[in-house]
Design an enzyme around this catalytic site. Structure first.
Site, PDB file in Angstrom:
ATOM      1  N   GLU A 187      62.193  48.411  12.268  1.00  0.00           N
ATOM      2  CA  GLU A 187      60.993  47.964  11.868  1.00  0.00           C
ATOM      3  C   GLU A 187      59.968  48.790  11.975  1.00  0.00           C
ATOM      4  O   GLU A 187      59.873  49.417  13.244  1.00  0.00           O
ATOM      5  CB  GLU A 187      60.837  46.683  12.856  1.00  0.00           C
ATOM      6  CG  GLU A 187      59.508  46.083  12.598  1.00  0.00           C
ATOM      7  CD  GLU A 187      59.647  44.399  12.823  1.00  0.00           C
ATOM      8  OE1 GLU A 187      60.705  43.691  12.878  1.00  0.00           O
ATOM      9  OE2 GLU A 187      58.523  43.967  12.891  1.00  0.00           O
ATOM     10  N   ARG A 188      58.990  49.115  11.130  1.00  0.00           N
ATOM     11  CA  ARG A 188      58.011  50.058  10.938  1.00  0.00           C
ATOM     12  C   ARG A 188      58.600  51.498  11.540  1.00  0.00           C
ATOM     13  O   ARG A 188      57.817  52.127  11.938  1.00  0.00           O
ATOM     14  CB  ARG A 188      56.939  49.691  12.136  1.00  0.00           C
ATOM     15  CG  ARG A 188      56.607  48.275  12.015  1.00  0.00           C
ATOM     16  CD  ARG A 188      56.323  47.647  10.721  1.00  0.00           C
ATOM     17  NE  ARG A 188      55.857  46.289  10.731  1.00  0.00           N
ATOM     18  CZ  ARG A 188      55.424  45.755   9.526  1.00  0.00           C
ATOM     19  NH1 ARG A 188      55.422  46.523   8.260  1.00  0.00           N
ATOM     20  NH2 ARG A 188      55.259  44.393   9.434  1.00  0.00           N
ATOM     21  N   ASN A 230      61.208  42.039  18.070  1.00  0.00           N
ATOM     22  CA  ASN A 230      61.773  40.832  17.237  1.00  0.00           C
ATOM     23  C   ASN A 230      63.173  40.803  17.469  1.00  0.00           C
ATOM     24  O   ASN A 230      64.021  41.334  16.531  1.00  0.00           O
ATOM     25  CB  ASN A 230      61.352  41.084  15.745  1.00  0.00           C
ATOM     26  CG  ASN A 230      59.862  40.925  15.756  1.00  0.00           C
ATOM     27  OD1 ASN A 230      59.228  40.162  16.418  1.00  0.00           O
ATOM     28  ND2 ASN A 230      59.301  41.912  14.894  1.00  0.00           N
ATOM     29  N   LYS A 307      59.181  39.880  23.821  1.00  0.00           N
ATOM     30  CA  LYS A 307      58.148  39.308  22.954  1.00  0.00           C
ATOM     31  C   LYS A 307      58.448  37.719  22.925  1.00  0.00           C
ATOM     32  O   LYS A 307      59.335  37.354  22.413  1.00  0.00           O
ATOM     33  CB  LYS A 307      58.253  39.940  21.487  1.00  0.00           C
ATOM     34  CG  LYS A 307      57.061  39.506  20.462  1.00  0.00           C
ATOM     35  CD  LYS A 307      57.412  40.296  19.386  1.00  0.00           C
ATOM     36  CE  LYS A 307      56.558  39.552  18.144  1.00  0.00           C
ATOM     37  NZ  LYS A 307      56.361  40.470  16.947  1.00  0.00           N
ATOM     38  N   GLU A 311      54.203  35.617  16.901  1.00  0.00           N
ATOM     39  CA  GLU A 311      54.607  35.748  15.471  1.00  0.00           C
ATOM     40  C   GLU A 311      55.850  35.338  15.011  1.00  0.00           C
ATOM     41  O   GLU A 311      56.992  35.980  14.646  1.00  0.00           O
ATOM     42  CB  GLU A 311      54.801  37.338  14.990  1.00  0.00           C
ATOM     43  CG  GLU A 311      53.369  38.173  15.518  1.00  0.00           C
ATOM     44  CD  GLU A 311      53.487  39.669  14.783  1.00  0.00           C
ATOM     45  OE1 GLU A 311      54.319  40.222  15.156  1.00  0.00           O
ATOM     46  OE2 GLU A 311      52.215  40.007  14.703  1.00  0.00           O
ATOM     47  N   ASP A 385      45.746  44.993  17.158  1.00  0.00           N
ATOM     48  CA  ASP A 385      47.142  45.643  16.699  1.00  0.00           C
ATOM     49  C   ASP A 385      47.228  46.904  16.347  1.00  0.00           C
ATOM     50  O   ASP A 385      47.342  47.247  15.047  1.00  0.00           O
ATOM     51  CB  ASP A 385      47.756  44.748  15.586  1.00  0.00           C
ATOM     52  CG  ASP A 385      49.237  44.712  15.554  1.00  0.00           C
ATOM     53  OD1 ASP A 385      49.759  45.659  16.193  1.00  0.00           O
ATOM     54  OD2 ASP A 385      49.894  44.247  14.536  1.00  0.00           O
ATOM     55  N   GLU A 413      52.360  53.074  12.001  1.00  0.00           N
ATOM     56  CA  GLU A 413      52.321  51.772  11.026  1.00  0.00           C
ATOM     57  C   GLU A 413      50.946  51.872  10.322  1.00  0.00           C
ATOM     58  O   GLU A 413      50.996  51.321   9.078  1.00  0.00           O
ATOM     59  CB  GLU A 413      52.894  50.638  11.789  1.00  0.00           C
ATOM     60  CG  GLU A 413      52.609  49.344  10.976  1.00  0.00           C
ATOM     61  CD  GLU A 413      53.019  47.968  11.791  1.00  0.00           C
ATOM     62  OE1 GLU A 413      53.348  48.001  12.885  1.00  0.00           O
ATOM     63  OE2 GLU A 413      52.837  47.133  11.190  1.00  0.00           O
ATOM     64  N   HIS A 541      42.004  46.515  10.320  1.00  0.00           N
ATOM     65  CA  HIS A 541      43.072  45.535   9.759  1.00  0.00           C
ATOM     66  C   HIS A 541      42.688  45.474   8.213  1.00  0.00           C
ATOM     67  O   HIS A 541      42.571  44.267   7.688  1.00  0.00           O
ATOM     68  CB  HIS A 541      42.957  44.006  10.289  1.00  0.00           C
ATOM     69  CG  HIS A 541      44.227  43.346  10.382  1.00  0.00           C
ATOM     70  ND1 HIS A 541      44.654  42.728   9.044  1.00  0.00           N
ATOM     71  CD2 HIS A 541      45.221  43.042  11.197  1.00  0.00           C
ATOM     72  CE1 HIS A 541      45.744  42.329   9.094  1.00  0.00           C
ATOM     73  NE2 HIS A 541      46.113  42.233  10.587  1.00  0.00           N
TER      74      HIS A 541
HETATM   75  C1  BDP Z   1      52.805  44.557  14.541  1.00  0.00           C
HETATM   76  C2  BDP Z   1      53.989  44.904  13.500  1.00  0.00           C
HETATM   77  C3  BDP Z   1      55.210  43.922  13.591  1.00  0.00           C
HETATM   78  C4  BDP Z   1      55.460  43.971  15.057  1.00  0.00           C
HETATM   79  C5  BDP Z   1      54.484  43.736  15.977  1.00  0.00           C
HETATM   80  C6  BDP Z   1      54.754  43.486  17.365  1.00  0.00           C
HETATM   81  O1  BDP Z   1      53.609  44.842  12.118  1.00  0.00           O
HETATM   82  O2  BDP Z   1      56.325  44.490  12.841  1.00  0.00           O
HETATM   83  O3  BDP Z   1      56.543  43.292  15.215  1.00  0.00           O
HETATM   84  O4  BDP Z   1      53.374  44.380  15.623  1.00  0.00           O
HETATM   85  O5  BDP Z   1      54.251  44.372  18.140  1.00  0.00           O
HETATM   86  O6  BDP Z   1      51.921  45.474  14.231  1.00  0.00           O
HETATM   87  O7  BDP Z   1      55.425  42.660  17.937  1.00  0.00           O
END
Ligand code: BDP
Length: 724
Positions: A187-188, A230, A307, A311, A385, A413, A541
Site C-alpha cells: 500500500e502506497r 490495514n 489502526k 477508514e 495526513d 504518497e 489535500h
Molecule cells: C493514508 C493512505 C492510506 C493509509 C492511511 C493510514 O492513503 O493508504 O491506509 O493513510 O495511514 O494516507 O492508515
C-alpha cells in the site's frame, strides 16, 4: 607490452580530458558501498591507522560486526585487514564489549556509561604502548552500531587519528512501518513488491533480508513492523507466525525486533469468537494466548501496531468501548513478555461533523492517563495526513502521561511517489524542531517523543517504509536518502538535514566536492519546490482521488467529504483556505496558547500555514506586498522553476558519477518537471475559476485547458488497490 612513451602521453592526455567512465551502479549497495578511498594521502593514513581488527568472541551479532568490518575495510582500504585476537603493534582496531573482550574490559572506558544499551564509544587510544582505535559498547548491538559509524567516518573521509565519539540513541523506538500486504503488494509502495516473500517463507530467506537488516542497523533502526496497518488477521495465524519468526531470526543479530499489525477483529476472524469486544474475558484470553504463542516463536517480539476505528478498520468503538480499552487489552497480552502496543491516533470519521483535522485530538486527549504503561500513541506529524506541509499535530505535548511515537511517511504518497526528487530531511527536521510550548518555550516536539519533556523517557519514531523489490530498494537513488535521513534523525533528532544529506551523498555517490556541494543544495531545496508546485501557502489535500497520483483540486462528492479536495481548500468567489480559527472549526485552539495565538492571527501566522488556518480574500495584501492571488500563482510558478534549476544542476554533474544512476535521476527529473507543470497549471486554472483574476503576464501560459486536466485518468497507478 608497454606503449612507446609518446603514445603513453597521448593516452594519458585522453584519460584526463574526458572524465573516466565510472563503472555502472544499480544502487543496490545503498550507502554501504565501501569504494576504495580515492585520496592517496588519506588512504595511506587510514592504512597506517588500521592494520588489524582485534575482536574476541563469537555470536551472531559479533559475526555480523566482523563481516561488516572485513567487507568495509577491504573495500575502503583496498586490501584485506587481518582479524586477530591481540594488539601487538600500532594500528589495532579494538572492537567489543567489556564483558566479551578482556582487552576492552582492561581499558576501563568511563564513557561507556553514556553509551547506554545501543550506543557506543569510538576512541583513539594508546593501548599497552601501541596506537589503537577502540570501538566499544555495553552490548553487542552497540558494538555493531559503532562499527557502522566507524566505517562511515572512512566512507566520508573524516580524520580518524584523534577520535573521541560517544553516541547513544535519543529515542527508544526507531521503527519502520511496512504497509506490506500478504500478497506482496505494498500500500502506497512505489518500489516494486514487498521484500517479504511470504509464499516461500519460512523456508526461503532471500539474502536481501540480511542486506535490509544491515542497512537499517547502519543507521540505528531497531524495529520493523512487517505488515500493513490495514491489517489482515491471517498474519496472526500459526502458519504465518512461522514466517514472521524466520524473518525475526534474520533481523535479531542486527538489533532489529519484529512487530506485527493486529487486526482488531482477529478474535472473530481467526479465533472463532463471536465478538472482539475488548471487555469480554474470552477476547482478552484469546489475545493473551495469541501473545504467548507469538513469544514462544519470537522471544523478542516487539509488539503490535494497531489502526482501529479509522477508514473502515474494526476497533473497540464497534462495541461502545474506548480506544484505551482497545489498546489495553492488547497491552495486557504482550506486557508480561516485554512487548508494547503502538496504537495509532490516525482516527477520524466522516460521520463526525467536526473538521477532520481536530478529531484525533478530541478523541485522544481525554484518554491521557488511561493507557497501560506499555502503550505508545502513534501520531502522524500533522493533523491531516502526510501532506507536503502540515503544521505539527496538536497532540504532541497535549497527552503528557502517554508516550508518543511520531509517525512520518518515508514513502512519498503525497510528494510525487518515487519519481520526484524530494529530500524529506527538511520536512522531518521542521517537524522535530517545532515548538509545542507544552511546557513553555523550547518544548520541542523531539523532546516530547524522546520522553524527556515529561520525564518518562519513552517514545519513538515510526517511518512508513519506502523499500521494495526494486533493485535500488526505494524506486530511485534519491529516495534512499529519505530512508537514511529517517534513521539518522530517529537516532539523533537534533541532527541537521544538510549534514545528513552530505553524509548520504558521500557514501552513496562519492566524495568529489564538485558533486557533493551542488547535489546537496539541490536536495535541500527540493521539498520546498514540491510544496510550491503542489500545495503552497498552507493548502493541502489537493491530489487526485484514490490513488493520489497528480493534481485533483476539483475532487468533490463521492463516498465521503473528508476524502475530497474541496473540503480542504474551500475556494469560493471571496477567497480560499480553511478557517480553523474561532470563526471556523477552531482547530487552532487545540494548540498551546502561544502557538494558537500565532497560528490564529492571519498577520502573524507563518505564510506557509496561512491557508491551513485562514480563509483569505483573493485581493488581500500579504507581507510580500502581493495579493493572495498573485502570491499563490507566484508560488506555483516558483515550484516549477525550482525543478528546472534542479535539472540544470544535475546536468552539470554528468560524468562525476556513474552513467547508470546519472541517467535515471536525469530522466526522473524530466518527469518531475512535466508533472510539476501539470500540478501548477491544473491548480492555477482551477483556482482561477473562483478568483476570476488573470495569471500575471510575466508567466508562461498553461499548455492545456482546465477541462483537459480534469479529464486526465491515470490507470493502474502503483500503491493503490483501486483499479480503473
Ligand atoms: C493514508 C493512505 C492510506 C493509509 C492511511 C493510514 O492513503 O493508504 O491506509 O493513510 O495511514 O494516507 O492508515
Amino acid at each position: 607490452m608497454r606503449a612507446p612513451p609518446r603514445v603513453r602521453w597521448l593516452l594519458l592526455g585522453l584519460v584526463c580530458a574526458t572524465p573516466a567512465a565510472l563503472p555502472a551502479e544499480d544502487g543496490y549497495e545503498l550507502w554501504l558501498r565501501y569504494r576504495a578511498v580515492s585520496d592517496a594521502g588519506l588512504l595511506a593514513r587510514y592504512r597506517a591507522a588500521i592494520r588489524e581488527v582485534v575482536m574476541e568472541g563469537d555470536s551472531p551479532t559479533l559475526r555480523a560486526t566482523r563481516d561488516e568490518l572485513t567487507r568495509g575495510l577491504r573495500g575502503l582500504l583496498a586490501r584485506d585487514t587481518p582479524v586477530g585476537g591481540s594488539a601487538a603493534a600500532d594500528g589495532a582496531l579494538l572492537v567489543g564489549t567489556p564483558s566479551g573482550s578482556k582487552a576492552v574490559a582492561s581499558l576501563g572506558l568511563p564513557d561507556l556509561a553514556r553509551a547506554g544499551e545501543e550506543g557506543f564509544v569510538i576512541r583513539s587510544m594508546v593501548v599497552a604502548g601501541r596506537k589503537a582505535t577502540v570501538v566499544a559498547a555495553n552490548t553487542e548491538v552497540g558494538v555493531l552500531h559503532g562499527a557502522f559509524r566507524f566505517l562511515q567516518l572512512l566512507q566520508t573521509q573524516q580524520p580518524i587519528e584523534a577520535l573521541s565519539v560517544v553516541e547513544a540513541p535519543r529515542l527508544r523506538y526507531r521503527v519502520l512501518d511496512h504497509w506490506d500486504n500478504l500478497d506482496r503488494t505494498v500500500e502506497r509502495g512505489y518500489a516494486g513488491f514487498s521484500l517479504w516473500d511470504w509464499h516461500r517463507l519460512p523456508d526461503w530467506l532471500s539474502p536481501r533480508c540480511t542486506d535490509y537488516a544491515r542497512a537499517n542497523a547502519s543507521i540505528g533502526i531497531n524495529g520493523t513492523v512487517l505488515t500493513n496497518v490495514n491489517a489482515d488477521a491471517t498474519s496472526l495465524t500459526t502458519e504465518w507466525l512461522a514466517k514472521a519468526r524466520a524473518l525475526a531470526d534474520v533481523f535479531r543479530p542486527y538489533g532489529i525486533r519484529v512487530y506485527l499489525t493486529a487486526r482488531f477483529s482477529a478474535p472473530i476472524e481467526i479465533g472463532g469468537l463471536e465478538t472482539a469486544d475488548p471487555k469480554d474475558p474470552a477476547v482478552a484470553g484469546w489475545w493473551k494466548a495469541k501473545a504467548d504463542e507469538i513469544y514462544r516463536l519470537i522471544p523478542d517480539f516487539g509488539g503490535f501496531l494497531v489502526k482501529a476505528n479509522s477508514e473502515g478498520q474494526p476497533g473497540p468503538q464497534d462495541y461502545g468501548r474506548s480506544h484505551a480499552d482497545g489498546a489495553n487489552v492488547l497491552a495486557d497480552a504482550v506486557g508480561p513478555h516485554g512487548g508494547v502496543v503502538m496504537w495509532r491516533a490516525f482516527v477520524y470519521s466522516h460521520e463526525v461533523p467536526e473538521d477532520r483535522a481536530r478529531q484525533a485530538y478530541d478523541e485522544f486527549r481525554p484518554l491521557d492517563g488511561s493507557f497501560r504503561p506499555n502503550v505508545l500513541l502513534q501520531v502522524k506529524n500533522g493533523p491531516v495526513d502526510f501532506q507536503p506541509r502540515e503544521p505539527f499535530h496538536p497532540l504532541f505535548g497535549a497527552v503528557p502521561r502517554t508516550p508518543l511515537m511520531l509517525e512520518l511517511q518515508i514513502t512519498k504518497e503525497y510528494l510525487g511517489f518515487a519519481t520526484h526528487l524530494v529530500y524529506l530531511g527538511p520536512l522531518f527536521e521542521e517537524v522535530l524542531r517545532a515548538d509545542t510550548h507544552a511546557r513553555g518555550a523550547g518544548s520541542l516536539l523531539s523532546k516530547v517523543i524522546d520522553g524527556s519533556l515529561e520525564g518518562h523517557g519513552s517514545g519513538g519514531m515510526a517511518g512508513v517504509a519506502n523499500v521494495g523489490t526494486d533493485r535500488n530498494w526505494c524506486g530511485s537513488a534519491f529516495d534512499c536518502a529519505n530512508w537514511y535521513a529517517f534513521g539518522r534523525l530517529a537516532w539523533d533528532p537534533s541532527l541537521r538535514s544538510g549534514t545528513i544529506a552530505e553524509s548520504w551523498l558521500r557514501m552513496t555517490f562519492g566524495n568529489d566536492p564538485l558533486f557533493v556541494e551542488p547535489a546537496k543544495a539541490m536536495m535541500l531545496g527540493s521539498r520546498e519546490a514540491a510544496v510550491d508546485y503542489m500545495t503552497p501557502l498552507g493548502l493541502h489535500h489537493l491530489m487526485a482521488r484514490g490513488h493520489h497520483y497528480g493534481p485533483g483540486p476539483w475532487v468533490s462528492g463521492g463516498e465521503r467529504p473528508d476524502w475530497t479536495s474541496v473540503y480542504y481548500h474551500r475556494a469560493d468567489a471571496n477567497g480560499i483556505g480553511f478557517d480553523r480559527t474561532a470563526s471556523g472549526s477552531n482547530a487552532v485552539a487545540q494548540y498551546f496558547p502561544e502557538v494558537a495565538q500565532v497560528f490564529g492571527d492571519p498577520r502573524q501566522v507563518p505564510p506557509q500555514y496561512l491557508l491551513w488556518f485562514h480563509h483569505v480574500g483573493w485581493d488581500q495584501r500579504l507581507a510580500s506586498g502581493r495579493t493572495l492571488w498573485e502570491e499563490l500563482v507566484a508560488h506555483y510558478y516558483a515550484g516549477v522553476e525550482a525543478v528546472r534549476r534542479m535539472q540544470a544542476t544535475w546536468r552539470s554533474l554528468e560524468g562525476r558519477i556513474d552513467e547508470e544512476r546519472y541517467r535515471q535521476v536525469a530522466t526522473f527529473l524530466d518527469i518531475q518537471e512535466r508533472e510539476a507543470r501539470w500540478w501548477r497549471d491544473a491548480c492555477v486554472l482551477y483556482f482561477q475559476t473562483f478568483s476570476r483574476r488573470e495569471i500575471p503576464p510575466q508567466y508562461e501560459r498553461p499548455r492545456h485547458t482546465l477541462q483537459e486536466y480534469e479529464a486526465v485518468r491515470s490507470r493502474y497507478v502503483p500503491g493503490s488497490r483501486e483499479q480503473p
